[in-house]
Design an enzyme around this catalytic site. Sequence first.
Site, PDB file in Angstrom:
ATOM      1  N   LEU A  19     -20.505 -57.547 -85.051  1.00 20.35           N
ATOM      2  CA  LEU A  19     -21.069 -57.384 -86.393  1.00 20.35           C
ATOM      3  C   LEU A  19     -21.627 -58.700 -86.938  1.00 20.35           C
ATOM      4  CD1 LEU A  19     -21.534 -55.263 -88.569  1.00 20.35           C
ATOM      5  CD2 LEU A  19     -19.255 -55.745 -89.450  1.00 20.35           C
ATOM      6  N   ASP A  38     -18.931 -70.203 -85.365  1.00 21.24           N
ATOM      7  CA  ASP A  38     -17.987 -69.513 -84.495  1.00 21.24           C
ATOM      8  C   ASP A  38     -17.140 -70.533 -83.752  1.00 21.24           C
ATOM      9  OD1 ASP A  38     -16.849 -67.629 -82.450  1.00 21.24           O
ATOM     10  OD2 ASP A  38     -18.355 -66.273 -83.285  1.00 21.24           O
ATOM     11  N   ASP A  62     -13.517 -73.421 -86.553  1.00 19.83           N
ATOM     12  CA  ASP A  62     -12.214 -72.780 -86.432  1.00 19.83           C
ATOM     13  C   ASP A  62     -11.805 -72.437 -87.858  1.00 19.83           C
ATOM     14  OD1 ASP A  62      -9.533 -72.120 -86.334  1.00 19.83           O
ATOM     15  OD2 ASP A  62      -8.969 -73.743 -84.980  1.00 19.83           O
ATOM     16  N   SER A 141     -12.018 -53.870 -94.015  1.00 19.79           N
ATOM     17  CA  SER A 141     -12.037 -52.793 -93.027  1.00 19.79           C
ATOM     18  C   SER A 141     -11.326 -51.575 -93.587  1.00 19.79           C
ATOM     19  CB  SER A 141     -11.331 -53.242 -91.746  1.00 19.79           C
ATOM     20  OG  SER A 141     -11.120 -52.144 -90.873  1.00 19.79           O
ATOM     21  N   TYR A 155      -3.704 -56.692 -88.020  1.00 20.91           N
ATOM     22  CA  TYR A 155      -5.141 -56.620 -88.365  1.00 20.91           C
ATOM     23  C   TYR A 155      -5.305 -55.847 -89.674  1.00 20.91           C
ATOM     24  CZ  TYR A 155     -10.101 -55.364 -87.956  1.00 20.91           C
ATOM     25  OH  TYR A 155     -11.454 -55.183 -88.202  1.00 20.91           O
TER      26      TYR A 155
END
Length: 249
Positions: A19, A38, A62, A141, A155
């Site tokens: 994504l 990233d 990080d 999410s 998660y």
Amino acid sequence: MSIPHHHNVAVVTGGSGGLGKTISKRLLREGFRVAMADIDQVALGKAAIELDHHDLVTCELDVTKRADFEAVLKVVTKRWGGVGVLVNNAALTRTTPLFEISAEEFDAVTAVALKGTFLGCQAFGAHMRENGYGRIVNMASLAGQNGGSATGAHYAASKGGIITLTKVFARELATHGVTVNAISPGPQDLDSVRELLPPDKLEAVVKTIPVGELGDPDYIARLVALLADPQASSATGATYDINGGLYLR
């Protein structure tokens, strides 16, 4: 409100794949200057070659380290004069069964998604507050809303926490021209989703989705661009559900 010249400079965390890459690509198409950040340098290099755009830079980041966010902010500010948009997208997706999650794995997953989002909002939020302008978009999410039927507890808990952090930072920054919103996608049509779930399980997931199909990642990316727009000044503290009718509230 005066809009700074760097209003269209965006940093996307976890930007090199899935994504994140789709979001980076869409923002470039919409006229944003993008710093794709990233921890995976190899993936960053590949994504940069694939997207091949003069307004794209890559930064190693990080998200568990505040100093890394500060370093990215410094690099991007030196290049483009500041940062107007932050997309907190980095996450470790794990589907480990509930009673098999170790303390170490719990810490690792929450450190990236939850602490990473907090540190990003904190470091970039301070910069944006100083400039009197900013747009922060946090990737939440469906798992953080329904308890995560297809993902791990760590998660899901991280994503629920992101929805709460979005409200906290939105309230704090509202009087400074800075908006903070979350997008909460259901299962998306992404390689990363297909890699996570075996075909039979994926088919079963699709059957549970009321609209009968996986979400379109580019539509999520378009919503990011819309929330990152200077016109989006009244949209703040909200979580936008794009889940195919899996969760209604």
